[in-house]
Design a protein around this motif. Structure first.
Motif, PDB file in Angstrom:
ATOM      1  N   SER A 137     -22.974 124.198 131.144  1.00  0.00           N
ATOM      2  CA  SER A 137     -23.533 125.518 131.398  1.00  0.00           C
ATOM      3  C   SER A 137     -25.042 125.438 131.041  1.00  0.00           C
ATOM      4  N   MET A 138     -25.631 124.612 130.289  1.00  0.00           N
ATOM      5  CA  MET A 138     -26.884 124.715 129.925  1.00  0.00           C
ATOM      6  C   MET A 138     -27.798 124.318 130.848  1.00  0.00           C
ATOM      7  N   ALA A 139     -27.604 123.713 131.929  1.00  0.00           N
ATOM      8  CA  ALA A 139     -28.585 123.451 132.914  1.00  0.00           C
ATOM      9  C   ALA A 139     -28.863 124.809 133.766  1.00  0.00           C
ATOM     10  N   ASP A 140     -27.629 125.396 133.989  1.00  0.00           N
ATOM     11  CA  ASP A 140     -27.830 126.730 134.611  1.00  0.00           C
ATOM     12  C   ASP A 140     -28.453 127.823 133.815  1.00  0.00           C
ATOM     13  N   LEU A 141     -28.214 127.782 132.434  1.00  0.00           N
ATOM     14  CA  LEU A 141     -29.117 128.810 131.677  1.00  0.00           C
ATOM     15  C   LEU A 141     -30.401 128.544 131.837  1.00  0.00           C
ATOM     16  N   ASP A 142     -30.817 127.100 131.729  1.00  0.00           N
ATOM     17  CA  ASP A 142     -32.312 126.474 131.668  1.00  0.00           C
ATOM     18  C   ASP A 142     -32.774 127.002 132.795  1.00  0.00           C
ATOM     19  N   ARG A 143     -32.349 127.046 134.215  1.00  0.00           N
ATOM     20  CA  ARG A 143     -32.828 127.473 135.340  1.00  0.00           C
ATOM     21  C   ARG A 143     -33.068 128.928 135.679  1.00  0.00           C
ATOM     22  N   ALA A 144     -32.090 129.620 135.150  1.00  0.00           N
ATOM     23  CA  ALA A 144     -32.089 131.129 135.202  1.00  0.00           C
ATOM     24  C   ALA A 144     -33.181 131.654 134.112  1.00  0.00           C
ATOM     25  N   LEU A 145     -33.313 131.182 133.006  1.00  0.00           N
ATOM     26  CA  LEU A 145     -34.441 131.657 131.927  1.00  0.00           C
ATOM     27  C   LEU A 145     -35.725 131.159 132.448  1.00  0.00           C
ATOM     28  N   ASN A 146     -35.884 129.802 132.837  1.00  0.00           N
ATOM     29  CA  ASN A 146     -37.346 129.278 133.043  1.00  0.00           C
ATOM     30  C   ASN A 146     -37.974 130.126 134.285  1.00  0.00           C
ATOM     31  N   ARG A 147     -36.851 130.628 135.209  1.00  0.00           N
ATOM     32  CA  ARG A 147     -37.485 131.437 136.252  1.00  0.00           C
ATOM     33  C   ARG A 147     -38.560 132.571 135.904  1.00  0.00           C
ATOM     34  N   TYR A 148     -38.158 132.907 134.583  1.00  0.00           N
ATOM     35  CA  TYR A 148     -38.859 134.189 134.075  1.00  0.00           C
ATOM     36  C   TYR A 148     -39.934 133.627 132.925  1.00  0.00           C
ATOM     37  N   HIS A 149     -39.889 132.285 132.640  1.00  0.00           N
ATOM     38  CA  HIS A 149     -40.552 131.770 131.805  1.00  0.00           C
ATOM     39  C   HIS A 149     -40.212 132.134 130.065  1.00  0.00           C
ATOM     40  N   ILE A 150     -38.905 132.059 130.139  1.00  0.00           N
ATOM     41  CA  ILE A 150     -38.338 132.516 128.814  1.00  0.00           C
ATOM     42  C   ILE A 150     -37.764 131.207 128.327  1.00  0.00           C
ATOM     43  N   HIS A 151     -37.761 130.815 126.884  1.00  0.00           N
ATOM     44  CA  HIS A 151     -37.524 129.610 126.675  1.00  0.00           C
ATOM     45  C   HIS A 151     -36.021 129.728 126.297  1.00  0.00           C
ATOM     46  N   ASN A 152     -35.294 128.690 126.387  1.00  0.00           N
ATOM     47  CA  ASN A 152     -33.886 128.551 126.251  1.00  0.00           C
ATOM     48  C   ASN A 152     -33.858 127.432 125.448  1.00  0.00           C
ATOM     49  N   LEU A 153     -33.769 128.258 124.053  1.00  0.00           N
ATOM     50  CA  LEU A 153     -34.115 127.352 123.006  1.00  0.00           C
ATOM     51  C   LEU A 153     -32.832 126.530 122.275  1.00  0.00           C
ATOM     52  N   ARG A 154     -33.314 125.477 121.974  1.00  0.00           N
ATOM     53  CA  ARG A 154     -32.191 124.379 121.702  1.00  0.00           C
ATOM     54  C   ARG A 154     -31.860 124.275 120.175  1.00  0.00           C
ATOM     55  N   PHE A 155     -30.640 124.053 119.934  1.00  0.00           N
ATOM     56  CA  PHE A 155     -29.853 124.100 118.611  1.00  0.00           C
ATOM     57  C   PHE A 155     -29.629 122.696 118.067  1.00  0.00           C
ATOM     58  N   SER A 156     -30.002 122.270 116.938  1.00  0.00           N
ATOM     59  CA  SER A 156     -30.068 120.778 116.575  1.00  0.00           C
ATOM     60  C   SER A 156     -28.939 120.800 115.697  1.00  0.00           C
ATOM     61  N   PRO A 157     -27.842 120.214 115.713  1.00  0.00           N
ATOM     62  CA  PRO A 157     -26.794 120.235 114.686  1.00  0.00           C
ATOM     63  C   PRO A 157     -27.180 119.455 113.614  1.00  0.00           C
ATOM     64  N   PHE A 158     -26.150 119.945 112.280  1.00  0.00           N
ATOM     65  CA  PHE A 158     -26.595 119.170 111.158  1.00  0.00           C
ATOM     66  C   PHE A 158     -26.136 117.791 111.181  1.00  0.00           C
ATOM     67  N   HIS A 159     -25.017 117.559 111.979  1.00  0.00           N
ATOM     68  CA  HIS A 159     -24.707 115.998 112.256  1.00  0.00           C
ATOM     69  C   HIS A 159     -25.411 115.660 113.555  1.00  0.00           C
ATOM     70  N   LEU A 160     -26.678 115.493 113.498  1.00  0.00           N
ATOM     71  CA  LEU A 160     -27.391 115.030 114.842  1.00  0.00           C
ATOM     72  C   LEU A 160     -26.918 114.009 115.505  1.00  0.00           C
ATOM     73  N   THR A 161     -26.395 113.930 116.640  1.00  0.00           N
ATOM     74  CA  THR A 161     -25.893 112.713 117.282  1.00  0.00           C
ATOM     75  C   THR A 161     -26.977 112.101 118.288  1.00  0.00           C
ATOM     76  N   LYS A 162     -26.877 111.003 118.542  1.00  0.00           N
ATOM     77  CA  LYS A 162     -28.010 110.294 119.549  1.00  0.00           C
ATOM     78  C   LYS A 162     -28.157 111.297 120.830  1.00  0.00           C
ATOM     79  N   GLU A 163     -26.867 111.762 121.400  1.00  0.00           N
ATOM     80  CA  GLU A 163     -26.768 112.270 122.609  1.00  0.00           C
ATOM     81  C   GLU A 163     -27.581 113.946 122.554  1.00  0.00           C
TER      82      GLU A 163
END
Length: 263
Positions: A137-163
């Motif tokens: 769902s993240m890509a859909d949220l990116d597109r919807a918010l980017n339409r209004y120049h709103i940042h879809n902020l990212r969360f970096s987990p404590f156990h940061l994976t390569k992905e």
């Protein structure tokens, strides 16, 4: 993305060699006594850079007892329409300040991604953080918010994976919320060295988006520890709520602001 207030303010802070202070704001919580705009002013006057406005949710799985209790109090007497009206009031009173929403995906899903983005635009916020939004769902949220120049902020987990690192490099904007504890929010005795290791990995990957450490950051000393590890700023949540309840919220916020301003 066209620059919004968040970009402009962060650029100014970087030029001044300052640090970013994001503070959790319990919109709708009875501890604010209905004085959201006045309290927002107290946050900003104390040095808050980003007002992280928490939308209440019935099952805040990432949050500890302090924030969970706050959300329960908010839900006991205010619905989401009323809460969004309060956010609009804050924007009208503080047109140049950075406003960000923190929201669980369950809330977005109930509203619908497109309508949620429309509401965020109507409230004129600068960013949205939804740490438990599923990958599909993240890509859909990116597109919807980017339409209004709103940042879809990212969360970096404590156990940061390569992905996760790959996604952050490709999509991070506004700022990255680096999880500072292995678990839910709440005060901790010290900042884990893993935070510094994760920040080093993020910056080593060529990521230039500011990295803010949050979860468990609860006092001036821990802010200093996180900044010494390379964080561009910090996010403080539970501790602010605890001090508002205690009655010295304004003084506590000011003490945090002094640290991030290097005073």
């Amino acid at each position: 993305m066209v620059n919004n207030r968040m970009d402009h303010v962060f650029d100014e802070i970087k030029k001044a060699k300052g640090k970013i202070l994001a503070l959790y704001f319990p919109v709708g919580d009875t501890i604010l006594n209905g004085a959201e705009c006045e309290w927002a002013g107290t946050y900003f006057e104390g040095g808050c850079t980003v007002l992280e406005i928490g939308l209440p949710n019935e099952n805040p799985v990432l949050d500890g007892k302090t924030v969970a209790d706050s959300m329960e109090r908010a839900l006991s007497h205010a619905n989401l329409d009323e809460i969004f009206r309060k956010i609009k009031d804050i924007r009208e009173q503080y047109p140049q300040k950075v406003l960000q929403i923190m929201v669980y995906y369950q809330v977005i899903e109930k509203i619908g991604i497109e309508r949620f983005a429309d509401i965020c635009h109507n409230c004129d916020v600068d960013g949205v953080l939804s740490p438990n939004t599923p990958g599909e769902s993240m890509a859909d949220l990116d597109r919807a918010l980017n339409r209004y120049h709103i940042h879809n902020l990212r969360f970096s987990p404590f156990h940061l994976t390569k992905e996760a690192l790959i996604d952050l490099k490709a999509n991070a904007s506004g700022y990255i919320f680096q999880q500072a504890v292995d678990g839910a929010t709440g005060a901790q005795p010290t900042v884990s060295p893993t935070v510094g290791e994760n920040i080093e990995r993020l910056k080593g990957a060529g990521i230039e988006t500011p990295v803010l450490a949050g979860f468990g950051i609860s006092n001036a000393q821990q802010i200093k520890e996180a900044l010494a590890m390379g964080a561009d700023g910090v996010i403080v949540g539970s501790a602010v709520l605890s001090h508002i309840i205690k009655g010295d919220g304004a003084a506590f916020i000011k003490s945090l602001g002094e640290v991030t301003r290097g005073l």
